[in-house]
Design a protein around this motif. Structure first.
Motif, PDB file in Angstrom:
ATOM      1  N   UNK A  53     -35.271  -1.407 -15.277  1.00  0.00           N
ATOM      2  CA  UNK A  53     -36.242  -2.185 -15.718  1.00  0.00           C
ATOM      3  C   UNK A  53     -35.032  -3.429 -16.415  1.00  0.00           C
ATOM      4  N   UNK A  54     -34.358  -3.712 -14.857  1.00  0.00           N
ATOM      5  CA  UNK A  54     -33.927  -5.279 -16.029  1.00  0.00           C
ATOM      6  C   UNK A  54     -34.505  -6.239 -14.617  1.00  0.00           C
ATOM      7  N   UNK A  55     -33.754  -7.753 -14.749  1.00  0.00           N
ATOM      8  CA  UNK A  55     -33.991  -8.319 -14.036  1.00  0.00           C
ATOM      9  C   UNK A  55     -33.468  -7.952 -12.130  1.00  0.00           C
ATOM     10  N   UNK A  56     -33.937  -8.690 -10.990  1.00  0.00           N
ATOM     11  CA  UNK A  56     -33.576  -8.164  -9.769  1.00  0.00           C
ATOM     12  C   UNK A  56     -32.391  -8.630  -9.684  1.00  0.00           C
ATOM     13  N   UNK A  57     -31.869  -9.485 -10.213  1.00  0.00           N
ATOM     14  CA  UNK A  57     -30.482 -10.079 -10.242  1.00  0.00           C
ATOM     15  C   UNK A  57     -29.678  -9.760 -10.924  1.00  0.00           C
ATOM     16  N   UNK A  58     -29.613  -8.954 -12.219  1.00  0.00           N
ATOM     17  CA  UNK A  58     -29.080  -7.921 -12.685  1.00  0.00           C
ATOM     18  C   UNK A  58     -29.322  -6.461 -12.336  1.00  0.00           C
ATOM     19  N   UNK A  59     -29.763  -5.832 -11.039  1.00  0.00           N
ATOM     20  CA  UNK A  59     -30.110  -4.657 -11.453  1.00  0.00           C
ATOM     21  C   UNK A  59     -28.968  -3.368 -10.107  1.00  0.00           C
ATOM     22  N   UNK A  60     -28.233  -3.979  -9.969  1.00  0.00           N
ATOM     23  CA  UNK A  60     -27.612  -3.527  -8.603  1.00  0.00           C
ATOM     24  C   UNK A  60     -26.075  -4.236  -9.205  1.00  0.00           C
ATOM     25  N   UNK A  61     -24.991  -2.746  -9.259  1.00  0.00           N
ATOM     26  CA  UNK A  61     -23.824  -3.032  -9.257  1.00  0.00           C
ATOM     27  C   UNK A  61     -22.836  -2.626  -7.828  1.00  0.00           C
ATOM     28  N   UNK A  62     -21.734  -3.358  -7.279  1.00  0.00           N
ATOM     29  CA  UNK A  62     -21.835  -2.715  -6.216  1.00  0.00           C
ATOM     30  C   UNK A  62     -20.252  -2.670  -6.389  1.00  0.00           C
ATOM     31  N   UNK A  63     -19.543  -1.119  -6.116  1.00  0.00           N
ATOM     32  CA  UNK A  63     -18.042  -0.867  -6.418  1.00  0.00           C
ATOM     33  C   UNK A  63     -17.598  -1.249  -5.024  1.00  0.00           C
ATOM     34  N   UNK A  64     -16.192  -1.371  -5.238  1.00  0.00           N
ATOM     35  CA  UNK A  64     -15.445  -1.049  -4.458  1.00  0.00           C
ATOM     36  C   UNK A  64     -14.371  -0.716  -4.736  1.00  0.00           C
ATOM     37  N   UNK A  65     -13.181  -0.153  -3.524  1.00  0.00           N
ATOM     38  CA  UNK A  65     -12.031   0.972  -3.680  1.00  0.00           C
ATOM     39  C   UNK A  65     -10.812  -0.295  -4.158  1.00  0.00           C
ATOM     40  N   UNK A  66     -10.497   0.428  -5.632  1.00  0.00           N
ATOM     41  CA  UNK A  66      -9.118  -1.004  -5.459  1.00  0.00           C
ATOM     42  C   UNK A  66      -8.073  -0.367  -4.967  1.00  0.00           C
ATOM     43  N   UNK A  67      -6.294  -1.073  -5.045  1.00  0.00           N
ATOM     44  CA  UNK A  67      -5.990  -0.330  -4.664  1.00  0.00           C
ATOM     45  C   UNK A  67      -5.020   0.744  -5.015  1.00  0.00           C
ATOM     46  N   UNK A  68      -5.561   1.586  -6.244  1.00  0.00           N
ATOM     47  CA  UNK A  68      -5.442   2.602  -6.494  1.00  0.00           C
ATOM     48  C   UNK A  68      -6.664   3.522  -5.289  1.00  0.00           C
ATOM     49  N   UNK A  69      -7.764   3.284  -4.883  1.00  0.00           N
ATOM     50  CA  UNK A  69      -7.985   4.385  -4.411  1.00  0.00           C
ATOM     51  C   UNK A  69      -9.414   4.181  -4.596  1.00  0.00           C
ATOM     52  N   UNK A  70      -9.728   4.399  -6.329  1.00  0.00           N
ATOM     53  CA  UNK A  70     -10.539   4.069  -7.089  1.00  0.00           C
ATOM     54  C   UNK A  70     -11.336   2.717  -6.776  1.00  0.00           C
TER      55      UNK A  70
END
Length: 378
Positions: A53-70
């Motif tokens: 229930x948020x605006x479409x541009x806020x609805x998704x957060x893509x996570x990426x692997x950092x240098x520590x592999x997290x």
């Protein structure tokens, strides 16, 4: 140092390092209103967060692997408030396992709060705070042990001569007695409104709303209707015959009609309507997005409609314009009008969710209670 002891200490050190390395913080709310999420799925190909229930541009957060592999990702700035979310790991929905705050229903979701400046009425704030009491009582009506949460206002323990009005606050289908505090922040809202002088000090009693065991699996329409009939009947009896006397015996409440209120959301709104009309035990009634009774006439559920009209000081009904129960509420409002039952009806923006029950309806309803000549804690 003996070789065996050396390797034992080395193993403990490595284990300790590994454990601390896994203590990722998620979620982390940042000063600018963004939220950072972290996860450790070494074999995953994709990780994302999805908000409800948020605006479409806020609805998704893509996570990426950092240098520590997290895995790590940060949302766009969010408005102050409480948000529901889940993680999607390779397309499979699951919880953010490092976040202890969860919304309990048939399924679970995580919750996160972006604080306001100044704080919202739903936030815990400095100042006097009430107390939440967890109880179990035996009900001869249901022939079972029943759970209930009771909120006592600030000063209750310090003022042993004071008696207080009481609100019975009921949850929705699939929830339990903790929903109004864990998700709905009823205790924080009451604390803040009492501290600001907008609401009278009161007890809030929040019972479990499924005296009939919560159903699971596929159900026919007839089975669903029968469950509602049975559950409504036992809930009304338990409230009237068991819980109200139990509260009067164990807490310092003003045991009078003008000092009693009942309100609820969805299923609990239906329970509130039925119990108020069916017992004439309450002067204040609130129905939030209610599963309003689908009866042909109010006389089917009212023990004495004329008496209800005379004694009721407030009958407040609210529903969002996108709520799936909107038409059911419209039909009920029409019945009230045909029977000349005084009421207030509010129809605003929103659907069938905590965004309206917690953030709008309860903070609006509480200040309207017990504003007459009821002595409260004095």
């Amino acid at each position: 140092m003996p070789r065996l002891l050396f390797f034992a200490l080395l193993s403990m050190s490595l284990l300790s390092t590994n454990v601390f390395a896994q203590r990722l913080k998620s979620p982390e709310v940042n000063a600018n209103g963004t939220i950072t999420f972290r996860a450790d799925f070494s074999d995953a190909q994709s990780v994302e967060v999805q908000f409800n229930r948020v605006a479409e541009d806020l609805a998704k957060v893509i996570l990426e692997k950092n240098d520590a592999g997290k895995w790590e990702g940060t949302s766009k700035p969010m408005e102050p408030g409480i948000y529901e979310y889940t993680m999607q790991v390779d397309g499979i929905k699951q919880l953010d396992i490092r976040n202890r705050w969860v919304k309990k229903w048939y399924t679970l979701e995580n919750l996160v709060e972006v604080p306001g400046q100044p704080p919202l009425v739903t936030e815990r704030q400095p100042g006097p705070h009430g107390t939440r009491h967890l109880h179990v009582y035996h009900s001869p009506v249901t022939e079972s042990l029943r759970d209930v949460v009771v909120y006592t206002p600030p000063g209750y323990s310090e003022n042993p001569e004071g008696s207080y009005p009481v609100l019975f606050l009921l949850h929705g289908f699939g929830d339990d007695q903790t929903a109004w505090t864990e998700i709905g922040r009823a205790h924080a809202i009451a604390d803040n409104l009492i501290a600001s002088g907008k609401a009278r000090p009161m007890l809030i009693v929040m019972p479990y709303g499924h005296p009939v065991e919560l159903p699971h699996g596929n159900r026919t329409r007839e089975q669903g209707s029968q469950y509602n009939v049975d559950n409504n009947r036992l809930m009304q009896r338990d409230l009237d015959e068991v819980l109200m006397p139990w509260v009067a015996k164990n807490y310092r409440v003003i045991d009078r009609l003008d000092a009693r209120a009942i309100a609820g959301l969805s299923m609990g709104g239906g329970h509130s309507i039925r119990t108020a009309l069916g017992t004439n035990d309450f002067a204040y009634v609130g129905a939030f997005s209610a599963a309003a009774p689908g009866v042909d006439a109010l006389s089917e559920i009212a023990v004495d409609l004329d008496q209800f009209k005379k004694q009721t000081r407030l009958f407040w009904i609210a529903c969002g314009n996108e709520d799936f129960l909107l038409q059911q509420n419209h039909r009920f409002i029409k019945q009230l009008e045909e029977e000349s039952v005084d009421h207030q009806y509010v129809e605003g923006e929103g659907g069938h969710n905590w965004d309206v029950w917690r953030d709008d309806y309860l903070p609006t309803f509480l200040p309207m209670l017990f504003q007459g000549d009821v002595d409260s804690g004095k």
